[in-house]
Design a protein around this motif. Structure first.
Motif, PDB file in Angstrom:
ATOM      1  N   GLY A   1       0.858  -1.365  -0.002  1.00  0.00           N
ATOM      2  CA  GLY A   1      -0.023  -0.101  -0.049  1.00  0.00           C
ATOM      3  C   GLY A   1       0.864   1.344   0.036  1.00  0.00           C
ATOM      4  O   GLY A   1       0.412   2.182  -0.649  1.00  0.00           O
ATOM      5  N   GLU A   2       2.062   1.296   0.937  1.00  0.00           N
ATOM      6  CA  GLU A   2       2.804   2.405   0.851  1.00  0.00           C
ATOM      7  C   GLU A   2       3.458   2.700  -0.805  1.00  0.00           C
ATOM      8  O   GLU A   2       3.480   4.037  -0.913  1.00  0.00           O
ATOM      9  CB  GLU A   2       3.801   2.186   1.887  1.00  0.00           C
ATOM     10  CG  GLU A   2       3.394   2.359   3.131  1.00  0.00           C
ATOM     11  CD  GLU A   2       4.511   1.613   4.254  1.00  0.00           C
ATOM     12  OE1 GLU A   2       4.202   1.812   5.678  1.00  0.00           O
ATOM     13  OE2 GLU A   2       5.627   1.035   3.932  1.00  0.00           O
ATOM     14  N   LYS A   3       3.688   1.639  -1.394  1.00  0.00           N
ATOM     15  CA  LYS A   3       4.428   1.787  -2.639  1.00  0.00           C
ATOM     16  C   LYS A   3       3.611   2.658  -3.284  1.00  0.00           C
ATOM     17  O   LYS A   3       3.609   3.370  -4.111  1.00  0.00           O
ATOM     18  CB  LYS A   3       4.613   0.518  -3.267  1.00  0.00           C
ATOM     19  CG  LYS A   3       6.043  -0.034  -2.554  1.00  0.00           C
ATOM     20  CD  LYS A   3       6.317  -1.534  -3.283  1.00  0.00           C
ATOM     21  CE  LYS A   3       7.480  -1.946  -2.615  1.00  0.00           C
ATOM     22  NZ  LYS A   3       7.522  -3.402  -3.173  1.00  0.00           N
ATOM     23  N   LYS A   4       2.077   2.157  -3.344  1.00  0.00           N
ATOM     24  CA  LYS A   4       1.082   2.644  -4.239  1.00  0.00           C
ATOM     25  C   LYS A   4       0.823   4.372  -3.782  1.00  0.00           C
ATOM     26  O   LYS A   4       0.762   4.988  -4.880  1.00  0.00           O
ATOM     27  CB  LYS A   4      -0.241   2.012  -4.310  1.00  0.00           C
ATOM     28  CG  LYS A   4      -0.205   0.414  -4.578  1.00  0.00           C
ATOM     29  CD  LYS A   4       0.373   0.509  -6.116  1.00  0.00           C
ATOM     30  CE  LYS A   4       0.243  -1.038  -6.741  1.00  0.00           C
ATOM     31  NZ  LYS A   4      -1.016  -1.550  -6.900  1.00  0.00           N
ATOM     32  N   ARG A   5       0.893   4.498  -2.727  1.00  0.00           N
ATOM     33  CA  ARG A   5       0.708   5.904  -2.239  1.00  0.00           C
ATOM     34  C   ARG A   5       1.969   6.682  -2.454  1.00  0.00           C
ATOM     35  O   ARG A   5       1.593   8.097  -2.932  1.00  0.00           O
ATOM     36  CB  ARG A   5       0.737   5.952  -0.743  1.00  0.00           C
ATOM     37  CG  ARG A   5      -0.569   6.264   0.017  1.00  0.00           C
ATOM     38  CD  ARG A   5      -0.502   6.497   1.191  1.00  0.00           C
ATOM     39  NE  ARG A   5      -1.083   5.636   2.074  1.00  0.00           N
ATOM     40  CZ  ARG A   5      -1.412   5.557   3.125  1.00  0.00           C
ATOM     41  NH1 ARG A   5      -1.143   6.782   3.992  1.00  0.00           N
ATOM     42  NH2 ARG A   5      -1.775   4.635   4.091  1.00  0.00           N
ATOM     43  N   ASN A   6       3.198   5.999  -2.683  1.00  0.00           N
ATOM     44  CA  ASN A   6       4.138   6.726  -3.132  1.00  0.00           C
ATOM     45  C   ASN A   6       4.092   6.952  -4.674  1.00  0.00           C
ATOM     46  O   ASN A   6       4.616   8.167  -4.934  1.00  0.00           O
ATOM     47  CB  ASN A   6       5.688   5.765  -2.688  1.00  0.00           C
ATOM     48  CG  ASN A   6       6.691   6.598  -2.846  1.00  0.00           C
ATOM     49  OD1 ASN A   6       6.937   7.886  -2.495  1.00  0.00           O
ATOM     50  ND2 ASN A   6       7.898   5.968  -3.274  1.00  0.00           N
ATOM     51  N   GLU A   7       3.468   6.096  -5.462  1.00  0.00           N
ATOM     52  CA  GLU A   7       3.247   6.758  -6.777  1.00  0.00           C
ATOM     53  C   GLU A   7       2.595   7.867  -6.991  1.00  0.00           C
ATOM     54  O   GLU A   7       2.793   8.512  -7.630  1.00  0.00           O
ATOM     55  CB  GLU A   7       2.512   5.299  -7.435  1.00  0.00           C
ATOM     56  CG  GLU A   7       3.533   4.202  -7.601  1.00  0.00           C
ATOM     57  CD  GLU A   7       4.882   4.134  -8.236  1.00  0.00           C
ATOM     58  OE1 GLU A   7       5.914   4.275  -8.002  1.00  0.00           O
ATOM     59  OE2 GLU A   7       4.558   4.408  -9.563  1.00  0.00           O
ATOM     60  N   ILE A   8       1.573   7.942  -6.126  1.00  0.00           N
ATOM     61  CA  ILE A   8       0.669   8.861  -6.192  1.00  0.00           C
ATOM     62  C   ILE A   8       1.353  10.275  -5.689  1.00  0.00           C
ATOM     63  O   ILE A   8       1.042  11.363  -6.499  1.00  0.00           O
ATOM     64  CB  ILE A   8      -0.942   8.978  -5.588  1.00  0.00           C
ATOM     65  CG1 ILE A   8      -1.434   7.604  -5.941  1.00  0.00           C
ATOM     66  CG2 ILE A   8      -1.775  10.181  -5.371  1.00  0.00           C
ATOM     67  CD1 ILE A   8      -1.662   7.656  -7.455  1.00  0.00           C
ATOM     68  N   LEU A   9       2.191  10.297  -4.767  1.00  0.00           N
ATOM     69  CA  LEU A   9       2.999  11.396  -4.447  1.00  0.00           C
ATOM     70  C   LEU A   9       3.941  11.958  -5.507  1.00  0.00           C
ATOM     71  O   LEU A   9       3.887  13.061  -5.646  1.00  0.00           O
ATOM     72  CB  LEU A   9       3.812  10.988  -3.127  1.00  0.00           C
ATOM     73  CG  LEU A   9       4.938  11.893  -2.755  1.00  0.00           C
ATOM     74  CD1 LEU A   9       4.224  13.029  -1.998  1.00  0.00           C
ATOM     75  CD2 LEU A   9       5.799  11.375  -1.860  1.00  0.00           C
ATOM     76  N   GLN A  10       4.413  10.955  -6.265  1.00  0.00           N
ATOM     77  CA  GLN A  10       5.298  11.370  -7.251  1.00  0.00           C
ATOM     78  C   GLN A  10       4.277  11.923  -8.261  1.00  0.00           C
ATOM     79  O   GLN A  10       4.631  13.013  -8.904  1.00  0.00           O
ATOM     80  CB  GLN A  10       5.860  10.290  -8.164  1.00  0.00           C
ATOM     81  CG  GLN A  10       6.757   9.370  -7.090  1.00  0.00           C
ATOM     82  CD  GLN A  10       7.645   8.362  -7.551  1.00  0.00           C
ATOM     83  OE1 GLN A  10       7.420   8.108  -8.801  1.00  0.00           O
ATOM     84  NE2 GLN A  10       8.349   7.470  -6.739  1.00  0.00           N
ATOM     85  N   MET A  11       3.182  11.475  -8.651  1.00  0.00           N
ATOM     86  CA  MET A  11       2.409  12.046  -9.566  1.00  0.00           C
ATOM     87  C   MET A  11       1.913  13.358  -9.081  1.00  0.00           C
ATOM     88  O   MET A  11       1.844  14.412  -9.932  1.00  0.00           O
ATOM     89  CB  MET A  11       1.096  11.170  -9.780  1.00  0.00           C
ATOM     90  CG  MET A  11      -0.092  11.911 -10.450  1.00  0.00           C
ATOM     91  SD  MET A  11      -1.385  10.399 -10.619  1.00  0.00           S
ATOM     92  CE  MET A  11      -2.792  11.621 -10.617  1.00  0.00           C
ATOM     93  N   ALA A  12       1.594  13.609  -7.909  1.00  0.00           N
ATOM     94  CA  ALA A  12       1.156  15.151  -7.293  1.00  0.00           C
ATOM     95  C   ALA A  12       2.266  16.061  -7.654  1.00  0.00           C
ATOM     96  O   ALA A  12       2.046  17.130  -7.882  1.00  0.00           O
ATOM     97  CB  ALA A  12       0.898  14.827  -5.893  1.00  0.00           C
ATOM     98  N   ILE A  13       3.470  15.583  -7.442  1.00  0.00           N
ATOM     99  CA  ILE A  13       4.547  16.444  -7.577  1.00  0.00           C
ATOM    100  C   ILE A  13       4.982  16.636  -9.069  1.00  0.00           C
ATOM    101  O   ILE A  13       5.154  17.915  -9.224  1.00  0.00           O
ATOM    102  CB  ILE A  13       5.913  15.941  -6.741  1.00  0.00           C
ATOM    103  CG1 ILE A  13       5.467  16.133  -5.242  1.00  0.00           C
ATOM    104  CG2 ILE A  13       7.075  16.621  -7.379  1.00  0.00           C
ATOM    105  CD1 ILE A  13       6.343  15.252  -4.418  1.00  0.00           C
ATOM    106  N   LEU A  14       4.911  15.592 -10.004  1.00  0.00           N
ATOM    107  CA  LEU A  14       5.264  15.970 -11.283  1.00  0.00           C
ATOM    108  C   LEU A  14       3.873  16.622 -12.143  1.00  0.00           C
ATOM    109  O   LEU A  14       4.388  16.998 -13.186  1.00  0.00           O
ATOM    110  CB  LEU A  14       5.439  14.946 -12.010  1.00  0.00           C
ATOM    111  CG  LEU A  14       6.739  14.201 -11.268  1.00  0.00           C
ATOM    112  CD1 LEU A  14       7.275  12.527 -11.815  1.00  0.00           C
ATOM    113  CD2 LEU A  14       8.034  15.072 -11.468  1.00  0.00           C
TER     114      LEU A  14
END
Ligand SMILES: Nc1ncnc2c1ncn2[C@@H]1O[C@H](COP(=O)(O)OP(=O)(O)OP(=O)(O)O)[C@@H](O)[C@H]1O
Ligand SMILES: [Mg+2]
Lengths: 479, 256
Positions: free
Chosen positions: B149-162
């Protein structure tokens, strides 16, 4: 990522390939007692030095070139090597203004602007150029603290008592084939003495550069940290492109007395040869530290990206009780490079500890071997060692090998060994690329991540350089 | 924004995508559903330029450029982001380092200057809050030891930044607990905007209760065999894929 793409990525030309044209004062090829006498005479050495060289030479004649490492190369003709070469300088320069502008240009090309470096980084530089030191800085400041940092030849003249007392006490002139040869013919190197209780306020740094073609390079470095002192020493080098294989057989001796600490960091980037492995440097080095005093500490940190053949085992003899030895290494082999490197930790004193972290990276047709010995002697009660060896393979044609030897003669010892081999994965690369990062930057990022535990040990300035160097060594021309 | 026409792609000579047609306009959210192995991740890989796929027919245009001509990093710089089904671990590279390198690479490609450390940090902190992630994650190695789950959240974090123009979420909901699903959906919804499009690949209609799609497509054996509104997802949830895949093969058989 496809094999072909990886291959192009990791094949890139040596960036520092150029030869500085400084008229060299070079001896004809060949080695005999007269050559040794001549070297000694050229350097105005005292009697004891000449005798020591001759002893070493006579012993060397009885020895055979070792072939136990996993490196392969055609035989070296020791009579085809010139054993002395010096840039023509009548007087030693007192400032950069007196230094040969061509030499300064060389440093510029290497991205080592001495003047900036001095001011910005507060690094005292003792630059060894073709075996003779030509630029020294920060001497005055160091002298105030009683620190001696000079070329080896100068130390022989100015501080013969220290040389006579310590030279060969860690690496005796009989130690091994290449160390004996070095003892007989070494031309120069660096000398450091840190007096009792002094903490050297700056990183001491030497840039080595091999220059005149077909010249053997025999450096000799001796560092003594007296009781309660501390020094961090940096050694770094690059070399110009050439055709002949070049033998390099340096000896480095470190001595730490009670409560003293020596941190020795190396970035080695000698010419590795072309893609077929032609013309690279043969690097057969003997580096050893002696933790002579109680609670003394010696750390070796090395980043090895150059040379055609590297044969190098920076070691620590843990003689003093509670002494600590560390070895942190990144070795990268690309194209046809071969590296056989590792360390020896010899535990003699009680409660001695050692740590070994080795990161091997093999690319192209590179071959990378870790060879380590952890030896715990009978009286070394409660000795501890932790060893971690990781290998990273890039592509299908390279190889990584690990040879850990462990000898334990005391039951209270604790020895731990961990090893891993991994491949740089297409998934990791694609992940970075998908975030907008170029392939080259991605490779460099992943490789640097793999090496992090070692880079962490390097002084800040050097760590940045080492990361760049890895990037450069792996960068290339991906389509 | 994105126009895929008659796309055929194969791996090792095996055809996986067999004539995909899909048009995504700015601001739209398209959900793609379909049985395991139908080619959903393959479509995501082809869109982002992963190596190893051969495009045998068809075209993809993104903002009127031929996407197939761009290298993976260039596609990312152009604004295509993929939240991976299986985010990879990169030992020794800190999450914040990767984020910074990525953001700066994208900014550079658009002629912008690199963000300075302070501005970058405040941006990252703001986005961390959005996906309710702890700051500690920034200093850990990329995905190393992260829970699924943390990995998936981390993907969304990256998306939010980019802040991509087109985000492809490949099963971002799988492996998430209910709370995390809400957080991630909230994060994704916060990024909805009239000029940002999304392709959401999922097996579960549940996600589409949170991220409400404009269209739902069913991919089967490398083709979109049915498209509809969000109610299609509900039908699939109730009845499975059988009824459409069978119908589809029936029609295929009849035409032959
Ligand atoms: N490298 C490969 N070599 C051979 N076949 C592959 C390769 N990669 C994918 N495939 C095949 O392509 C087909 C489509 O795979 P894909 O990952 O796109 O499916 P998916 O729709 O994402 O499935 P899931 O719902 O399970 O994630 C599968 O049959 C898969 O086995
Ligand atoms: Mg998938």
């Amino acid at each position: 990522m496809s094999q072909a793409a990886l291959d192009t990525l990791i094949s890139q030309e040596y960036k520092y390939g150029f030869v500085t044209d400084i008229e060299a004062d070079t001896l004809p090829c060949g080695l005999n007692e007269d050559v040794i006498r001549l070297i000694s005479a050229k350097k105005n050495e005292p009697e004891f030095m000449l005798n020591w060289r001759l002893q070493a030479f006579r012993h060397w004649l009885t020895m055979k070139e070792p072939h136990w490492s996993s490196t392969h190369y055609s035989p070296i003709d020791y009579q085809a090597i010139s054993y002395y070469s010096a840039p023509k300088l009548k007087n030693r320069p007192k400032s950069l203004a007196e230094v040969d502008p061509k030499l300064l240009q060389t440093y510029e090309k290497l991205g080592i602007p001495l003047h900036e470096r001095e001011i910005l980084a507060g690094v005292a530089v003792d630059a060894v150029f073709d075996s003779v030191s030509v630029a020294t800085s920060f001497k005055g400041k160091l002298a105030e603290l009683g620190i001696i940092f000079c070329s080896f030849s100068e130390a022989v003249k100015e501080h013969p008592e220290l040389i006579e007392k310590y030279l060969g006490t860690v690496v005796p002139h009989t130690d091994n084939f290449f160390a004996s040869l070095n003892s007989a013919v070494f031309t120069d190197g660096s000398f450091v003495y840190i007096p009792k209780g002094v903490r050297c306020p700056m990183e001491l740094s030497t840039y080595f550069r091999i220059n005149a073609a077909n010249t053997g390079q025999f450096e000799r470095t001796l560092i003594i940290a007296d009781e309660g002192s501390y020094v961090s020493y940096l050694e770094g080098c690059t070399a110009p492109m050439r055709d002949e294989n070049q033998l390099h057989a340096a000896v480095v001796e470190l001595i730490a007395l009670d409560n003293a600490e020596i941190k020795y960091s190396t970035v080695q980037n000698w010419y590795p040869g072309d893609e077929e492995g032609r013309g690279g440097i043969f690097n057969f080095v003997t580096k050893r530290g002696l933790c002579r005093g109680i609670k003394s500490k010696i750390s070796w940190t090395q980043v090895e990206t150059g040379s055609a053949i590297t044969w190098k085992y920076p070691s620590v003899i843990l003689e003093g009780d509670y002494s600590v030895g560390e070895f942190y290494s990144v070795a990268l082999t690309n194209h046809r490079q071969q590296a056989d490197t590792g360390t020896k930790m010899v535990h003699i004193g009680k409660n001695t500890r050692s740590t070994i972290i080795s990161k091997g990276i093999a690319a192209g047709h590179g071959q990378n071997a870790y060879r380590g010995l952890v030896k715990i002697l009978k009286n070394a009660t409660n000795a501890r060692n932790y060893t971690q060896c990781d290998s990273l393979l890039m592509g299908e044609h390279c190889g990584a090998h690990t040879f850990p030897y462990i000898e334990v003669k005391n039951k209270t010892a604790q020895v731990e060994h961990e090893a891993s081999t991994s491949k740089i994965s297409a998934d990791q690369l694609f992940y970075c690329q998908q975030r907008g990062i170029s392939t080259e930057d991605a490779v460099s990022m992943i490789v640097n991540g793999f090496c992090k535990a070692v880079f962490r040990e390097l002084p800040m300035e050097f760590a940045v350089e080492a990361q760049k160097l890895l990037g450069v060594s792996l960068e290339g021309s991906i389509g | 924004m994105l126009e895929i026409k008659n796309l055929h792609a194969s791996i090792d000579g095996k055809e996986i995508l067999r004539g995909i047609n899909l048009t995504v306009k700015p601001g739209e959210i398209h959900a793609i559903m379909g049985p395991n192995g139908s080619g959903k991740s393959t479509l995501a890989s082809v869109l982002t330029g992963r190596e190893g796929y051969e495009i045998t027919q068809g075209s993809i245009s993104f903002e009127n450029h031929n996407l197939l001509e761009l290298a993976p990093a260039e596609r990312a710089q152009a604004g295509i982001f993929l939240a991976f089904q299986y985010p990879v671990e990169i030992p020794g590279v800190s999450n914040i380092y990767l984020l910074k390198a990525a953001l700066n690479a994208v900014r550079k490609a658009h002629g912008l200057t690199e963000l300075d450390a302070m501005d970058f940090l405040s941006l990252v902190k703001e986005k961390l809050n959005l996906v309710e992630m702890d700051q500690d994650f920034l200093y850990r190695a990329v995905n190393e030891g992260f829970s699924g789950g943390e990995k998936k959240r981390n993907e969304i974090l990256q998306m939010a930044i980019l802040e991509p123009k087109l985000a492809i979420l490949d099963e971002t909901d799988s492996g998430l607990d209910i709370d995390a699903l809400k957080i991630v959906s909230h994060g994704v919804n916060a990024l909805r905007s009239p000029d940002r499009s999304m392709i959401v690949i999922t097996h579960y209609q549940r996600l589409l209760d949170y991220i409400i799609p404009d269209y739902v497509h069913v991919l089967s054996q490398g083709r979109i065999i049915k498209s509809g509104g969000r109610e299609l997802a509900k039908e699939l949830e109730a009845q499975g894929y059988g009824w459409i895949t069978e119908k589809n093969t029936d029609t295929e058989n009849k035409t032959q």
